[in-house]
Every structure is written in structure tokens, then in C-alpha cells.
Motif scaffolding. Structure first.
Motif, PDB file in Angstrom:
ATOM      1  N   SER A  57      13.366 -71.065 -15.411  1.00  0.00           N
ATOM      2  CA  SER A  57      12.075 -70.709 -14.985  1.00  0.00           C
ATOM      3  C   SER A  57      12.381 -69.497 -14.050  1.00  0.00           C
ATOM      4  O   SER A  57      13.453 -69.211 -13.862  1.00  0.00           O
ATOM      5  N   VAL A  58      11.163 -68.581 -13.986  1.00  0.00           N
ATOM      6  CA  VAL A  58      11.313 -67.574 -12.879  1.00  0.00           C
ATOM      7  C   VAL A  58      10.033 -67.806 -11.834  1.00  0.00           C
ATOM      8  O   VAL A  58       9.066 -68.113 -12.164  1.00  0.00           O
ATOM      9  N   SER A  59      10.759 -67.928 -10.915  1.00  0.00           N
ATOM     10  CA  SER A  59       9.820 -68.283  -9.475  1.00  0.00           C
ATOM     11  C   SER A  59       9.906 -66.967  -8.422  1.00  0.00           C
ATOM     12  O   SER A  59      11.020 -66.825  -7.957  1.00  0.00           O
ATOM     13  N   GLY A  60       8.971 -66.307  -8.091  1.00  0.00           N
ATOM     14  CA  GLY A  60       8.732 -65.050  -7.354  1.00  0.00           C
ATOM     15  C   GLY A  60       9.929 -63.867  -8.002  1.00  0.00           C
ATOM     16  O   GLY A  60       9.587 -63.586  -9.236  1.00  0.00           O
ATOM     17  N   ASP A  61      11.168 -63.674  -7.280  1.00  0.00           N
ATOM     18  CA  ASP A  61      12.027 -62.634  -7.974  1.00  0.00           C
ATOM     19  C   ASP A  61      13.179 -63.407  -8.282  1.00  0.00           C
ATOM     20  O   ASP A  61      14.224 -62.819  -8.493  1.00  0.00           O
ATOM     21  N   ARG A  62      13.275 -64.741  -8.374  1.00  0.00           N
ATOM     22  CA  ARG A  62      14.326 -65.465  -8.865  1.00  0.00           C
ATOM     23  C   ARG A  62      14.356 -65.922 -10.309  1.00  0.00           C
ATOM     24  O   ARG A  62      13.382 -66.410 -10.693  1.00  0.00           O
ATOM     25  N   LEU A  63      15.515 -66.026 -10.790  1.00  0.00           N
ATOM     26  CA  LEU A  63      15.808 -66.270 -12.392  1.00  0.00           C
ATOM     27  C   LEU A  63      16.634 -67.707 -12.122  1.00  0.00           C
ATOM     28  O   LEU A  63      17.464 -67.739 -11.609  1.00  0.00           O
ATOM     29  N   TYR A  64      16.138 -68.604 -13.117  1.00  0.00           N
ATOM     30  CA  TYR A  64      17.120 -70.034 -12.958  1.00  0.00           C
ATOM     31  C   TYR A  64      17.123 -70.235 -14.401  1.00  0.00           C
ATOM     32  O   TYR A  64      16.079 -70.374 -15.166  1.00  0.00           O
ATOM     33  N   LEU A  65      18.177 -70.426 -14.818  1.00  0.00           N
ATOM     34  CA  LEU A  65      18.449 -71.051 -16.337  1.00  0.00           C
ATOM     35  C   LEU A  65      19.600 -72.092 -16.288  1.00  0.00           C
ATOM     36  O   LEU A  65      20.417 -72.006 -15.527  1.00  0.00           O
ATOM     37  N   SER A  66      19.416 -72.972 -17.354  1.00  0.00           N
ATOM     38  CA  SER A  66      20.549 -73.972 -17.632  1.00  0.00           C
ATOM     39  C   SER A  66      20.460 -74.552 -18.594  1.00  0.00           C
ATOM     40  O   SER A  66      19.701 -74.370 -19.630  1.00  0.00           O
ATOM     41  N   CYS A  67      21.749 -75.138 -19.220  1.00  0.00           N
ATOM     42  CA  CYS A  67      21.836 -75.954 -20.536  1.00  0.00           C
ATOM     43  C   CYS A  67      22.907 -76.961 -20.256  1.00  0.00           C
ATOM     44  O   CYS A  67      23.825 -77.015 -19.748  1.00  0.00           O
ATOM     45  N   PHE A  68      22.693 -78.237 -21.043  1.00  0.00           N
ATOM     46  CA  PHE A  68      23.792 -79.255 -21.074  1.00  0.00           C
ATOM     47  C   PHE A  68      23.631 -79.621 -22.423  1.00  0.00           C
ATOM     48  O   PHE A  68      22.494 -80.091 -23.250  1.00  0.00           O
ATOM     49  N   ASP A  69      24.769 -79.721 -23.347  1.00  0.00           N
ATOM     50  CA  ASP A  69      24.708 -79.911 -24.608  1.00  0.00           C
ATOM     51  C   ASP A  69      25.864 -81.143 -24.953  1.00  0.00           C
ATOM     52  O   ASP A  69      26.178 -81.301 -26.194  1.00  0.00           O
ATOM     53  N   GLY A  70      26.249 -81.874 -23.996  1.00  0.00           N
ATOM     54  CA  GLY A  70      27.394 -82.856 -24.047  1.00  0.00           C
ATOM     55  C   GLY A  70      28.927 -82.252 -24.032  1.00  0.00           C
ATOM     56  O   GLY A  70      29.657 -83.002 -23.910  1.00  0.00           O
ATOM     57  N   CYS A  71      28.965 -80.893 -24.085  1.00  0.00           N
ATOM     58  CA  CYS A  71      30.310 -80.284 -23.886  1.00  0.00           C
ATOM     59  C   CYS A  71      30.114 -79.526 -22.877  1.00  0.00           C
ATOM     60  O   CYS A  71      30.764 -79.439 -21.818  1.00  0.00           O
ATOM     61  N   HIS A  72      29.191 -78.300 -22.939  1.00  0.00           N
ATOM     62  CA  HIS A  72      29.110 -77.366 -21.847  1.00  0.00           C
ATOM     63  C   HIS A  72      27.940 -77.578 -20.928  1.00  0.00           C
ATOM     64  O   HIS A  72      26.953 -78.236 -21.308  1.00  0.00           O
ATOM     65  N   ALA A  73      28.162 -77.474 -19.572  1.00  0.00           N
ATOM     66  CA  ALA A  73      27.233 -77.563 -18.785  1.00  0.00           C
ATOM     67  C   ALA A  73      27.253 -76.355 -18.019  1.00  0.00           C
ATOM     68  O   ALA A  73      27.967 -75.690 -17.197  1.00  0.00           O
ATOM     69  N   PHE A  74      25.827 -75.514 -18.045  1.00  0.00           N
ATOM     70  CA  PHE A  74      25.928 -74.246 -17.698  1.00  0.00           C
ATOM     71  C   PHE A  74      24.616 -74.136 -16.564  1.00  0.00           C
ATOM     72  O   PHE A  74      23.690 -74.630 -16.945  1.00  0.00           O
ATOM     73  N   LEU A  75      24.799 -73.218 -15.586  1.00  0.00           N
ATOM     74  CA  LEU A  75      23.708 -73.027 -14.680  1.00  0.00           C
ATOM     75  C   LEU A  75      24.003 -71.503 -14.330  1.00  0.00           C
ATOM     76  O   LEU A  75      25.018 -70.955 -14.049  1.00  0.00           O
ATOM     77  N   PHE A  76      22.632 -70.802 -14.360  1.00  0.00           N
ATOM     78  CA  PHE A  76      22.558 -69.349 -14.074  1.00  0.00           C
ATOM     79  C   PHE A  76      21.574 -69.130 -13.092  1.00  0.00           C
ATOM     80  O   PHE A  76      20.183 -69.679 -13.479  1.00  0.00           O
ATOM     81  N   THR A  77      21.619 -68.247 -12.270  1.00  0.00           N
ATOM     82  CA  THR A  77      20.945 -68.042 -11.203  1.00  0.00           C
ATOM     83  C   THR A  77      20.845 -66.394 -10.884  1.00  0.00           C
ATOM     84  O   THR A  77      22.264 -66.066 -11.167  1.00  0.00           O
ATOM     85  N   ALA A  78      19.929 -65.768 -10.530  1.00  0.00           N
ATOM     86  CA  ALA A  78      19.798 -64.332 -10.219  1.00  0.00           C
ATOM     87  C   ALA A  78      18.769 -63.866  -9.303  1.00  0.00           C
ATOM     88  O   ALA A  78      17.650 -64.640  -9.403  1.00  0.00           O
ATOM     89  N   LYS A  79      18.896 -62.686  -8.916  1.00  0.00           N
ATOM     90  CA  LYS A  79      17.506 -62.116  -8.490  1.00  0.00           C
ATOM     91  C   LYS A  79      17.064 -60.908  -9.217  1.00  0.00           C
ATOM     92  O   LYS A  79      17.902 -60.217  -9.904  1.00  0.00           O
ATOM     93  N   ILE A  80      15.802 -61.001  -9.564  1.00  0.00           N
ATOM     94  CA  ILE A  80      15.204 -59.903 -10.431  1.00  0.00           C
ATOM     95  C   ILE A  80      14.795 -58.868  -9.598  1.00  0.00           C
ATOM     96  O   ILE A  80      13.919 -58.881  -8.846  1.00  0.00           O
TER      97      ILE A  80
END
Length: 416
Positions: free
Chosen positions: A184-207
Motif C-alpha cells: 500500500s501507499v499511505s501518505g508519502d510512504r510506500l510498503y510492499l511485501s511478498c512471501f512464497d514459501g522460499c523468499h520473504a521480502f519487505l520493501f519500504t520507502a519514502k515517495i
């Protein structure tokens, strides 16, 4: 009469206890929110759906458009065990007051790695229950830079689609993509994730603006961490995947002999491959992009269409252990999952950086998994494709399929 009454009462009590115990280990159906916690205590959230199928409970992990089915869900007392269909990982959990807690465990050949996990039912949001109104819309293509310095810097392409607060997309690299990301995007922040049984990813950033993303942080698995930034660029692209890996000067062919998962030796010089177009798939059962490529070969209709016309496929597996029996076990799981109709060979080499080159000495270099070697009817290597951008990349995947089909057709049209 008294004895008979006591017997009936005992049976009723036993039935009541068993019924209660059975009810206690049933997971609530519907959407759950799960949280993995890494070494630095950052939370990586993802959603999954619990459903009842033919009297048995199963889950589907949700990442954007992908609903990854996990049918192997068992219970014992208040314990819940979830075995992932691929990647040799599992959840060992306890059900307490309708919530789950425990660990996600990855079996890595010589050791296990565990991340704490918890989950709550009836929760469809992923990052924020009540996100702020987005300050920007990041839909489009982005030139992303991961890491810092000369050696640690990696250029990727980000593809995002934002609808209101909801954000989906992926990152493409020279060795493959980060599959289906959701957030999701909330205000000026970006959040992304993924879990597929092998990789567990978390991405955050400022827009920072419609065209600039800064202060990016990427957490992967137990402890991996990378900083990242991105600039919007509709023309951002990666190097040609056919230009990254090559044979050594003077070489036109490759040669190998390895046992298949049943222990039978298979060689590229075997009669079944003579005068055939051969696709050599360099893979590992631990590699999600390799699974996307396998799915393409088998379930998109590629193998069925072209095998009848003279195409053979061989999978060369580089597992996390050189132990044949351990590799045999994980590859048998992979073979059963995809119903692989072509030979899957156990190389005995691990995915260490130089191992594929040791097993295939004609290779000048090796960038990563998967790598696909395309051989013509005369046994000459015509192309080497590095990486695989799967269906999570949208048009990039579509373009690859069209291109790969054309290459196959052209090679089949040549004389042997």
C-alpha cells in the motif's frame, strides 16, 4: 442398570471431549494476516485464505494476483503444521484463542533457519488498517538502484500499479524478478511485501514526488538488508538476457552426464537428443524464478506443443547440498508438484557461484539461476538466456513467451 448408565455417560463424555478438541484445532475460514519477524525485529506481513476443501482445510497465500495453494495442512491437538508444496519449508504453529503463533522453518541442506510467525483471522489488510490518503501515485516504470558502492550496486527496474491506497508490482533484475509484490501507499510512504514459501521480502520507502522514491529499505529473509532508491523512467530497461552468459572462446557445444532422480545416468550425447532442439534448464528447487520457468515449460503448453515437433528439455539441478539422497528428496517433491515429463538431473554441485561452471566447463561465466541453454539440432549452443521474468512481470513475461516461441520455431525449421 447403573453400570450401563455409567457406560453411556462415559461414551457421551468421550464424544464431547473429542468433539471439543476437534473444534479447537479448526482454523477460522476466511482471510488471515500473517507476520514474519526477522532478526532486526522488522515485521513482514502477508495475507492468506483458509478454506474447507472436501472436508479438509487448506490455505492459499495471497500476493497480488497470485493465490498460491498450500493443501498440506495438518493438526494434532492444538498444533498446526503447514508444509509448503515447494522449497522444503514449513510452518510449525500453535492455535491459541483462534490465533496462530510459532515458526516458519526453512530446511537448507546442512542446517535449518527459522523466523517467528504469528497470524490473526478475519484480517484482510496487509500493512495498515487505516492508511492515510496517498500523497502521490507511483504507477509506472522506475529505474531502481539497490545497494551502494561499486561492488554492491545493482540496477533494477520497478513496475508498479497503484489504485487508491493499494499497490502491486515487482522488481526485475538480470537474474529474474521479485515475483508478485503487494502492499500500500499511505501518505508519502510506500510498503510492499511478498512471501512464497522460499523468499520473504519487505520493501519500504519514502515517495518524495511523482518521479522520485528515496530512503528505500529492503529486508529479505532472516537478516539480509539493502538500501534502495528509484527514479521514474518509462524507458528503464535491463540488459538483453541473451547477452549476459556465453561459452568460452573456441567452444560451440557443452557436454555432461549426470544421474536423474532415480539414479539413471543421462548424457547430452544420448540418442534421444540427437537431431533435436534441446533446452537445458539450469535450476534449483529452492529458486522461485526457476519454478516460474518450470511452470512456463509445462503448464503454458510449451512442452506439449514443441516436444511433439522435436524439442527435448533437460533440467540440471543444483541443490543446496551435494548429498544425493537429500537432493533426491527435494527434487522428487518438485517433480511430483509439476508432473515434470522430462529428465531432471542431480548434478551433485551446489548453487555456489562457481559450481555451475565447474560442472559445465565450457561456460565462460555464470550469472545466476535460472539460466537456460538453447541447443540446435547439430548440438551447437545457439543462445544462453540468463534469468526468468515470470507472470508477475506482466508484459515482460508476455514478450518473453512470444520471443521464445519464435526462437524455437526458427531452430526447428533448420536442417539437422
Amino acid at each position: 442398570m447403573l453400570l450401563k448408565s455409567r457406560l453411556i455417560l462415559s461414551i457421551l463424555l468421550t464424544f464431547s471431549i473429542l468433539s471439543t478438541a476437534s473444534a479447537q484445532v479448526k482454523l477460522k475460514t476466511g482471510i488471515w494476516r500473517g507476520i514474519l519477524k526477522n532478526e532486526s525485529k522488522h515485521e513482514l506481513p502477508f495475507n492468506f485464505e483458509v478454506s474447507n476443501v472436501a472436508g479438509h482445510q487448506q490455505i492459499a497465500i495471497i500476493n497480488g494476483a497470485e493465490h498460491y495453494k498450500v493443501p498440506d495442512v495438518t493438526t494434532k491437538g492444538d498444533s498446526v503444521f503447514v508444509k509448503m508444496p515447494l522449497f522444503d519449508s514449513e510452518f510449525r504453529l500453535k492455535l491459541v484463542d483462534a490465533n496462530l503463533s510459532g515458526n516458519w522453518i526453512r530446511h537448507l541442506g546442512d542446517h535449518d533457519s527459522a523466523l517467528p510467525f504469528s497470524a490473526a483471522p478475519n484480517t484482510s489488510w496487509r500493512f495498515l488498517k487505516d492508511p492515510q490518503k496517498p500523497a502521490f501515485n507511483v504507477t509506472g516504470r522506475w529505474a531502481a538502484v539497490f545497494g551502494e558502492g561499486t561492488d554492491g550496486r545493482d540496477e533494477l527496474v520497478g513496475e508498479f500499479k497503484q489504485t487508491g491506497n493499494k499497490l502491486t508490482g515487482t522488481f526485475l533484475s538480470t537474474t529474474g524478478d521479485y515475483r508478485y509484490l503487494e502492499g500500500s501507499v499511505s501518505g508519502d510512504r510506500l510498503y510492499l511485501s511478498c512471501f512464497d514459501g522460499c523468499h520473504a521480502f519487505l520493501f519500504t520507502a519514502k515517495i518524495t514526488s511523482d518521479k522520485v522514491i528515496t530512503d528505500g529499505e529492503n529486508y529479505s529473509g532472516y537478516s539480509a538488508f539493502t538500501k534502495w532508491t528509484a527514479i521514474k523512467n518509462a524507458n528503464a530497461k535491463l540488459p538483453d538476457a541473451y547477452s549476459l552468459t556465453a561459452l568460452k572462446p573456441g567452444f560451440k557445444k557443452i557436454a555432461f552426464t549426470f544421474p536423474d532422480i532415480n539414479g539413471h545416468k543421462v548424457s547430452l550425447s544420448d540418442a534421444r537428443f540427437k537431431n533435436k532442439v534441446v533446452i537445458v534448464q539450469i535450476l534449483g528447487s529452492w529458486c522461485p524464478n526457476c519454478m516460474d520457468e518450470t511452470n512456463f515449460i509445462i503448464n503454458s503448453g510449451y512442452y506439449k506443443k514443441y516436444h511433439a515437433k522435436g524439442v527435448e528439455v533437460i533440467g540440471l539441478a543444483y541443490e543446496r547440498t551435494a548429498d544425493f539422497k537429500k537432493s533426491q528428496k527435494t527434487l522428487a517433491q518438485l517433480n511430483d508438484h509439476f508432473k515434470i515429463p522430462y529428465p531432471l538431473l542431480i548434478t551433485g554441485f551446489t548453487p555456489s557461484k562457481g559450481d555451475p561452471m565447474k560442472s559445465l566447463p565450457a561456460l565462460a561465466d555464470f550469472k545466476g539461476f535460472p539460466t537456460t541453454i538453447i541447443i540446435d539440432k547439430k548440438g551447437n549452443v545457439r543462445k544462453i538466456h540468463t534469468g526468468f521474468n515470470g507472470p508477475g512481470t506482466g508484459e515482460h513475461y508476455t514478450e518473453f513467451v512470444v520471443e521464445f516461441d519464435k526462437l524455437t520455431e526458427d531452430l526447428l525449421a533448420e536442417k539437422g
